[in-house]
Each structure stands twice: as C-alpha cells, then as structure tokens.
Design an enzyme around this catalytic site. Structure first.
Site, PDB file in Angstrom:
ATOM      1  N   LYS A 280       0.858  -1.201   0.000  1.00 24.52           N
ATOM      2  CA  LYS A 280       0.000   0.000   0.000  1.00 24.52           C
ATOM      3  C   LYS A 280       0.888   1.242   0.000  1.00 24.52           C
ATOM      4  CE  LYS A 280      -2.654   3.356   1.884  1.00 24.52           C
ATOM      5  NZ  LYS A 280      -2.207   4.674   2.319  1.00 24.52           N
ATOM      6  N   ASP A 296      -4.909   5.222 -15.402  1.00 23.61           N
ATOM      7  CA  ASP A 296      -5.967   4.528 -14.671  1.00 23.61           C
ATOM      8  C   ASP A 296      -5.369   3.821 -13.454  1.00 23.61           C
ATOM      9  OD1 ASP A 296      -7.827   2.689 -13.797  1.00 23.61           O
ATOM     10  OD2 ASP A 296      -8.460   2.069 -15.798  1.00 23.61           O
TER      11      ASP A 296
HETATM   12  C1  MEV Z   1       0.687   4.705   4.935  1.00 23.52           C
HETATM   13  O1  MEV Z   1      -0.144   5.244   3.942  1.00 23.52           O
HETATM   14  C2  MEV Z   1       1.701   3.778   4.311  1.00 23.52           C
HETATM   15  C3  MEV Z   1       2.575   3.004   5.297  1.00 23.52           C
HETATM   16  O2  MEV Z   1       1.750   2.309   6.216  1.00 23.52           O
HETATM   17  C4  MEV Z   1       3.383   2.049   4.472  1.00 23.52           C
HETATM   18  C5  MEV Z   1       4.144   1.026   5.267  1.00 23.52           C
HETATM   19  O3  MEV Z   1       3.740   0.675   6.391  1.00 23.52           O
HETATM   20  O4  MEV Z   1       5.137   0.512   4.717  1.00 23.52           O
HETATM   21  C6  MEV Z   1       3.448   3.929   6.099  1.00 23.52           C
END
Ligand code: MEV
Length: 453
Positions: A280, A296
C-alpha cells in the site's frame, strides 16, 4: 434516505443539483453553495471536466504536489504527484534527495506486452479446435487490419494469438488469448476493439468449417476483454550503495539500520498482513504519479496486487539484498501506462505534468512511477524501522485539526511548537485551541471527530 428517481441522467446539471439538494439536505442552499464553490469560473474548462464522466455536478479537488530531486538513469526529474494523503510527497522527496547523494535510481522496462482474451465455450474435441485455429489464424489478423492500421504504423499491433484450454475451470471453457504492443498508449480501447472482432471471426469461421459437427459449431462467446493483469508489461527500479553510506542521522548505526530494514522487507516478502501495508505504501507513490499523468490507477492497483501474489502467496513488490558490503533495494511491478490517448491530451493539469516530466514516452513514465514507488517504500521503511511514522504523521494530523478549527497562520505556528513534544490527540488539540482563544472548552460530547461543534 434517498428516494428512487427515474431519468436522473437526463436532467440538466442544475436539475440534478436541485434534486440532490432538495431531496437529500435539510439546508439545500448550503449544499448548493458547497457544490458551486468547486466549479471552475472558466466555463469551457468546467464543461471539459463535466464531460469526463457522467452525472457530474461538481469537481473533486485532489492536491497536486511536486517531489523534486529524482535522479533516474542519470536524468533529473521533479515529479508531479496527485494525492490527498499527508506525508507521501514529503517522504518521496526526502528519499529522492537521499538517493541523489548516492548515485540515484537505475530503472529499466523489462517487457511491454499487453494481453486480452475472448472467453468462449466450445463443447467438442480439443484437437479439432486447435487444428482449425492453426489453419485460420491469419484471418484474425486480416479481419482486424482496419483497426490495427494506425498502431502498426507506430510500430505496434497484435503480437500473437493462441487458443488455451481452460476447461479445468469451467466445462468447455477456452480462451483465445492475444498479446498486443500498444506503443505509448495504454491501449484499452484498441485491445477491446480487436478482441470483439476476434470473437466475430471465431464464430463465423467455426460456423462454416466442415470439420466441426453441428453441436461443436455452436460455440458461446462469454466475453471479450483485455486483462488488467499484465505480467509481461513490467518495470524494475533499483538503488544501491555501500552499507556505510546508509547512515541517515536518526541515531542508529548503518549496520543496525541495514539489518532492521532488510528484516522489514523479508517480513513483507512472506507475511501477507505486513505485505499488504508494505505494498500500500508503494502504491501511495505509484498511484500519485499515475493519477497526475492521467492514467488509470485502478488498473495499475489491480495488476500490482495480482503480481504480488504470482508465486502463490501474496508478498512484497520490493526486495532487498546485502552482499559484500553492498545494499541493493529494488522493485519490480507491472505498469501498463500510456502517455498518449485518454486524459493525457485533454486535462490541462495532466498536460502540464507531462511537460514537467519532459514529455516522457510510456516506458520512461513506467520507470518514473516505479521509482517513486520504490522511493516511497524506502521512506516508509526508514521511518518505521527508526523513528516510527507517527512523528511525521502527527504534525500533519495536527494541521488538519487546526484547519478544521479555522486556525489562523499564527495560531498554527503556535500549536505546532506547543505540540512538538506532546501528544496531539483530537480532543487535546481542540481543548488547547479553545483555551488559547479564551473560549469555554467544549464538553467531550460537543466535539466531533470532524471538528469542534
Ligand atoms: C501509509 O499510507 C503507508 C505506510 O503504512 C506504508 C508502510 O507501512 O510501509 C506507512
């Protein structure tokens, strides 16, 4: 509660707004004011945005930020990023500067093939179908010549076609699988148009082929659609330096940092809960570039996560190796991006983003987006394994609360200093803010998470 409406799409923009405001809000005038607040004064520009999609009544702004100092394959970039989440642009920019001092990022496109399928049901002998296809393959190319003409002039087109037996999934299920080179366009319309013609060719040619029995001729086209999973449209970005160069000023030694950082990546390679958050974070960077360049992001997200599970379990898109005193950190992910077509020539801010990047072709844009993903991941892991991420986040959180409270610039400066070494929970900030203004402190029940009452 919303009530059913027939023909909403046929209402004028004002008609839609009136219906929404009158039927859904206790204060329709206020709702209309908010919607209108986001309209663009330039009517032509507003109309352009209205026509990007359907039933549009306003614009939804997204912050457009810049992460400078990206050195990729020896070329400097200031990268446009469209993202609402605080700290992402700052983390990318910080990583970019860190790696600028250590030789920058190396990136390469490993492959550029796109893929699509005609999904169909054929209840007959497999061998007959395969022979038929070998005999008629050229007809599929001929029937799509009109559609592929321009793409072929640009050096792209249909690369190859094959039939795949997928009957282990569903009785009689086969695919006509096609690979495409769509050059600098993402190519969705091109691919889908070709596939729909392939489906017609398949039905027509089987119907007149005497080797099939009547029941075998009766194939069913289930659907014809590109796949957003593009494991052969892949880009890789990498950074490397000596372990000693990894001193980052956060107080831990380069060796300790390297060990903790590598462990964090190894955990994400194998552990789905952590891998999801890890990826993420990568997509925070990738998506922001993808959105700013009019691509996209849903397609990119879908492909990235499938790729992350390609070996049978979900894992990290980035990897690390420490060997002979050298730290190497890299990412490999599918990115089916386009730099022509779609929004790229239509959206003024997207056009500006391309100008800012020096009008890259699709391969260069893939390298930029992957690199920002890697930088973002490096920044997140660096914070997580040293100071923790809350420190940076809390400052932005504090500013968000202060904005909700309508704090002036002076008040913001005061409270950033005030909360430097204190925990800025929502209620703490609200209480201190009211105290500072000499107002009675609201009761807990009067404080909503979205701001003071
Ligand atoms: C937050 O948007 C993204 C993080 O949680 C990514 C990660 O934990 O590696 C900081």
């Amino acid at each position: 509660m919303s009530e059913k409406i027939k023909g909403f799409s046929k209402l004028s923009k004002l008609g839609k707004i009136e219906w929404i405001a009158n039927k859904h809000f206790s204060n329709p005038t206020k709702a209309i004011d908010v919607l209108e607040q986001y309209w663009n004064e330039d009517e032509k520009l507003q109309k352009l945005h209205d026509e990007f999609s359907e039933n549009t009544i306003s614009n939804f702004y997204m912050p457009f930020g810049i992460a400078p100092n990206f050195l990729i394959n020896g070329k400097m970039y200031a990268v446009p990023m469209a993202i609402e989440e605080s700290s992402v642009v700052a983390a990318s920019a910080k990583s970019a500067s860190f790696w600028l001092e250590r030789g920058g990022f190396k990136s390469e496109v490993l492959s550029m093939k796109k893929v699509g399928h005609v999904h169909f049901i054929y209840n007959g002998e497999e061998e007959k179908l395969m022979n038929f296809f070998a005999k008629n393959k050229t007809k599929f190319f001929e029937d799509t010549e009109d559609i592929t003409k321009n793409m072929r002039v640009r050096g792209g087109g249909i690369l190859d076609l094959r039939i795949k037996n997928k009957s282990s999934i569903e009785d009689g299920y086969y695919q006509l699988e096609a690979n495409f080179d769509t050059r600098d366009s993402m190519g969705a319309n091109f691919i889908n148009s070709c596939l729909e013609v392939f489906a017609q060719t398949l039905e027509r040619e089987i119907a007149i082929d005497s080797s099939f029995s009547q029941s075998e001729k009766d194939i069913q086209i289930v659907m014809s659609i590109l796949s957003n999973y593009t494991p052969e449209c892949v880009v890789r970005s990498e950074v490397s330096c000596t372990v000693e160069e990894l001193v980052d000023g956060s107080g831990i030694t380069a060796e300790e940092f390297t060990t903790k950082f590598s462990r964090a990546v190894h955990i994400a390679e194998k552990e789905p809960y952590r891998a999801t958050t890890h990826n993420k974070g990568i997509m925070n960077g990738v998506d922001a570039v993808v959105i700013a360049t009019g691509n996209d992001f849903r397609a990119v997200e879908a492909a990235a996560h499938t790729y992350a599970a390609k070996d049978g379990s979900y894992g990290s898109l980035s990897h690390v190796e420490v060997k002979d005193g050298i730290f190497r950190f890299w990412i490999e992910l599918p990115l089916a991006l386009g730099t022509v077509g779609g929004l790229t020539a239509l959206h003024p801010l997207v056009k500006l983003a391309y100008d800012l990047l020096g009008n890259p072709d699709a391969e260069e844009l893939m390298m930029i987006a992957a690199t920002v993903g890697l930088a973002q991941n490096f920044g997140a892991l660096r914070s997580l394994t040293t100071t923790g991420i809350q420190k940076g986040h809390m400052k932005m959180h504090l500013l968000n609360i202060l904005n909700q409270l309508d704090a002036s610039d002076n008040e913001k400066r005061y409270f950033v200093e005030f909360f430097k070494n204190k925990t800025a929970t929502h209620s703490n900030v609200v209480n201190e803010f009211y105290k500072y203004r000499g107002l009675p402190i609201p009761k807990d029940s009067d404080i909503k998470e979205n701001g003071a009452k």
